[in-house]
Design an enzyme around this catalytic site. Structure first.
Site, mmCIF file in Angstrom:
data_model
loop_
_atom_site.group_PDB
_atom_site.id
_atom_site.type_symbol
_atom_site.label_atom_id
_atom_site.label_comp_id
_atom_site.label_asym_id
_atom_site.label_seq_id
_atom_site.Cartn_x
_atom_site.Cartn_y
_atom_site.Cartn_z
ATOM 1 C CG ASN A 7 9.743 -4.016 -31.414
ATOM 2 O OD1 ASN A 7 8.735 -4.400 -30.838
ATOM 3 N ND2 ASN A 7 9.792 -3.814 -32.715
ATOM 4 N NE ARG A 90 6.347 -1.302 -32.587
ATOM 5 C CZ ARG A 90 5.875 -2.339 -33.263
ATOM 6 N NH1 ARG A 90 6.425 -3.524 -33.146
ATOM 7 N NH2 ARG A 90 4.860 -2.187 -34.062
ATOM 8 C CG HIS A 179 3.088 0.433 -39.580
ATOM 9 N ND1 HIS A 179 2.252 -0.046 -40.557
ATOM 10 C CD2 HIS A 179 3.737 -0.635 -39.092
ATOM 11 C CE1 HIS A 179 2.390 -1.360 -40.653
ATOM 12 N NE2 HIS A 179 3.291 -1.749 -39.760
ATOM 13 C CG ASN A 210 4.390 -9.987 -42.672
ATOM 14 O OD1 ASN A 210 3.703 -10.480 -43.556
ATOM 15 N ND2 ASN A 210 4.456 -10.463 -41.457
ATOM 16 N N GLY A 211 3.297 -6.288 -42.416
ATOM 17 C CA GLY A 211 2.183 -5.411 -42.033
ATOM 18 C C GLY A 211 2.298 -4.187 -42.933
ATOM 19 N NE ARG A 240 -1.536 -8.065 -39.505
ATOM 20 C CZ ARG A 240 -0.747 -7.079 -39.124
ATOM 21 N NH1 ARG A 240 -1.190 -5.838 -39.099
ATOM 22 N NH2 ARG A 240 0.499 -7.326 -38.761
ATOM 23 C CG ASP A 282 8.716 -13.623 -48.093
ATOM 24 O OD1 ASP A 282 9.269 -13.441 -47.004
ATOM 25 O OD2 ASP A 282 9.175 -13.185 -49.182
ATOM 26 C CD GLU A 383 9.051 0.798 -37.483
ATOM 27 O OE1 GLU A 383 9.624 -0.122 -38.085
ATOM 28 O OE2 GLU A 383 7.878 0.713 -37.091
HETATM 29 P P1 ADP Z 1 7.513 -6.571 -40.878
HETATM 30 O O1 ADP Z 1 8.457 -5.619 -40.154
HETATM 31 O O2 ADP Z 1 6.102 -6.091 -40.982
HETATM 32 O O3 ADP Z 1 7.624 -8.003 -40.458
HETATM 33 P P2 ADP Z 1 9.166 -5.969 -43.208
HETATM 34 O O4 ADP Z 1 9.044 -4.508 -43.306
HETATM 35 O O5 ADP Z 1 10.458 -6.542 -42.757
HETATM 36 O O6 ADP Z 1 7.965 -6.606 -42.393
HETATM 37 O O7 ADP Z 1 8.815 -6.579 -44.654
HETATM 38 C C1 ADP Z 1 8.831 -7.942 -44.889
HETATM 39 C C2 ADP Z 1 8.315 -8.203 -46.300
HETATM 40 O O8 ADP Z 1 9.118 -7.478 -47.241
HETATM 41 C C3 ADP Z 1 8.396 -9.682 -46.671
HETATM 42 O O9 ADP Z 1 7.192 -10.105 -47.282
HETATM 43 C C4 ADP Z 1 9.534 -9.698 -47.666
HETATM 44 O O10 ADP Z 1 9.392 -10.700 -48.624
HETATM 45 C C5 ADP Z 1 9.414 -8.331 -48.317
HETATM 46 N N1 ADP Z 1 10.667 -7.975 -48.990
HETATM 47 C C6 ADP Z 1 11.873 -7.726 -48.458
HETATM 48 N N2 ADP Z 1 12.782 -7.476 -49.448
HETATM 49 C C7 ADP Z 1 12.105 -7.570 -50.626
HETATM 50 C C8 ADP Z 1 12.461 -7.433 -52.010
HETATM 51 N N3 ADP Z 1 13.683 -7.135 -52.393
HETATM 52 N N4 ADP Z 1 11.474 -7.615 -52.934
HETATM 53 C C9 ADP Z 1 10.217 -7.922 -52.565
HETATM 54 N N5 ADP Z 1 9.837 -8.058 -51.290
HETATM 55 C C10 ADP Z 1 10.754 -7.893 -50.329
#
Ligand code: ADP
Length: 395
Positions: A7, A90, A179, A210-211, A240, A282, A383
């Site tokens: 990826n 990916r 996604h 995050n997305g 975003r 976050d 994924e």
């Molecule tokens: P991406 O792949 O889009 O970068 P992820 O799917 O890894 O994102 O998600 C990241 C987000 O998930 C972050 O904002 C992180 O704070 C949140 N996150 C991860 N674990 C927890 C949790 N236990 N409680 C709340 N939020 C969480």
């Protein structure tokens, strides 16, 4: 077969080596700061994580370092590169050309390149990764797995915008959705976990990371999804904005004296949870701050949940019902408080959460009560495994 899943981002590269028979990742890792200086984090499954600060001038150097790490005597997991049977890549945007994964040929590379202008931040990086792998592993078959492919089943009424039709004809401006690998993996798991008949099912998948995006999956096919031409549309995300009135763009430009790309930069990088809270993108930090009574964090958390709920309502209407709602990705699969807040709006659907089950995280679990009219599932997305499966199926 052992499949290397790649990826590739503009300055980073994530990888996993997956054994397709056991479906277990033998090793995983990440190259960061490619083209700047370079850091490789390599983790053999069950072994210790290793971090190397090494100069990575480009992606080819990074992939060479990954292959060295995988075959290293100490922290490697294979003895020779010949053990890698295929590589799955990916690829973010497949436009209307790719409705499924495909073996990479010269024509396919050209077609991916033609989609560059639809995903200028992602597709060029994906292509660099593919080309680097081709040079380093000449005879190994490679497969492209597209984020957009799963959504190619959407009907016209879901993917057309209310714009002059010729923009769709001339420029292919339409909803594509992203996604897709995750939405497809999670919906498949949901059928297995709940016993739903795929061919007679209405599932909503909420990929909340995050997305973030929501997809309506009817009888195994994506019929609508919240992201659009680009991943900026839909839910409020880490940085975003998600859906806004398009007239806001000119309004901000005038008030803040910004040009178009500067405004888009605000919508992509300075909005969402970061913009609302004023401090962080976050979700963990937002939750911690809201527990301490920080008003901006509380409103960010609540606004996010409210928007997810509105999409669930819309997609329930689009499918004339819903059998299961699935939560996945960083926030969705790990945070019971967010799931509970979203489900608190869904009493009208007969949703009943089991508090004890919903307090768990990081496992495949139905977290609704046996009385609940709609099954609520938490399903950690995978994924990479989905990419490995698609790759094996094609080679
Ligand atoms: P991406 O792949 O889009 O970068 P992820 O799917 O890894 O994102 O998600 C990241 C987000 O998930 C972050 O904002 C992180 O704070 C949140 N996150 C991860 N674990 C927890 C949790 N236990 N409680 C709340 N939020 C969480």
């Amino acid at each position: 077969m052992k499949v290397l899943v790649i990826n590739c981002g503009s300055s980073s590269l994530k990888y996993q080596l997956i054994d397709s028979e056991s479906e277990i990742a033998l090793a995983s890792g990440l190259c960061e700061r490619i083209g700047i200086d370079g850091k490789l984090i390599h983790k053999p499954t069950g072994g210790e994580k290793k971090t190397f600060d090494v100069q990575m001038d480009n992606h080819e150097v990074a992939i060479k370092l990954v292959l060295d790490a995988l075959t290293d005597k100490e922290h490697g997991v294979i003895t020779s590169l010949d053990e890698i049977g295929a590589v799955g890549h990916r690829v973010v945007h497949g436009g209307e050309k790719f409705a499924s994964s495909t073996v990479i040929t010269e024509e396919v590379l050209k077609a991916i390149e033609e989609c560059n202008e639809l995903a200028p931040l992602h597709n060029p990086a994906n292509l660099i990764g593919i080309n680097a792998c081709k040079r380093l592993m000449k005879d190994v078959p490679m497969v492209a797995v597209f984020d957009t492919a799963f959504h190619q089943t959407m009907p016209e009424k879901a993917y057309l915008y209310g714009l002059p039709y010729e923009y769709y004809e001339k420029y292919k401006i339409r909803r594509y959705g992203f996604h897709g690998t995750s939405h497809s993996y999670v919906s498949e798991r949901a059928y297995e976990m709940t016993g739903l008949d795929k061919n007679n099912s209405k599932v909503i998948v909420c990929h909340l990371g995050n997305g973030a995006s929501v997809t309506a999956v009817k009888n195994g096919e994506s019929i609508d999804t919240s992201m659009g031409l680009t991943p900026l549309e839909g839910l409020i995300m880490g940085t975003r904005s998600g859906d806004i009135d398009p007239a806001i763009i000119e309004f901000i430009a005038k008030k803040e004296n910004l040009n178009l790309s500067e405004v888009l930069n605000v919508l992509n990088k300075k909005s969402g949870m970061l913009g609302l809270s004023g401090t962080t993108s976050d979700f963990r930090d937002i939750l911690a701050a809201s527990k301490e009574g920080n008003k901006r964090a509380i409103i960010a958390w609540e606004t996010f949940a409210y928007h997810v709920t509105k999409y669930i309502g819309a997609y329930t209407a689009a499918m004339n019902g819903v059998d299961a709602i699935c939560f996945t990705a960083g926030l969705g699969e790990n945070n019971g408080a967010m799931r509970a807040l979203i489900c608190s709006y869904l009493g009208y659907l007969g949703v009943e959460l089991d508090e004890e089950l919903n307090s768990r995280y990081g496992e495949d679990l139905v977290v609704s009560t046996s009385n609940s009219k709609v099954k609520i599932c938490m399903i950690p997305t995978n994924e990479e495994l989905k990419i490995a499966r698609e790759t094996v199926a094609l080679v």
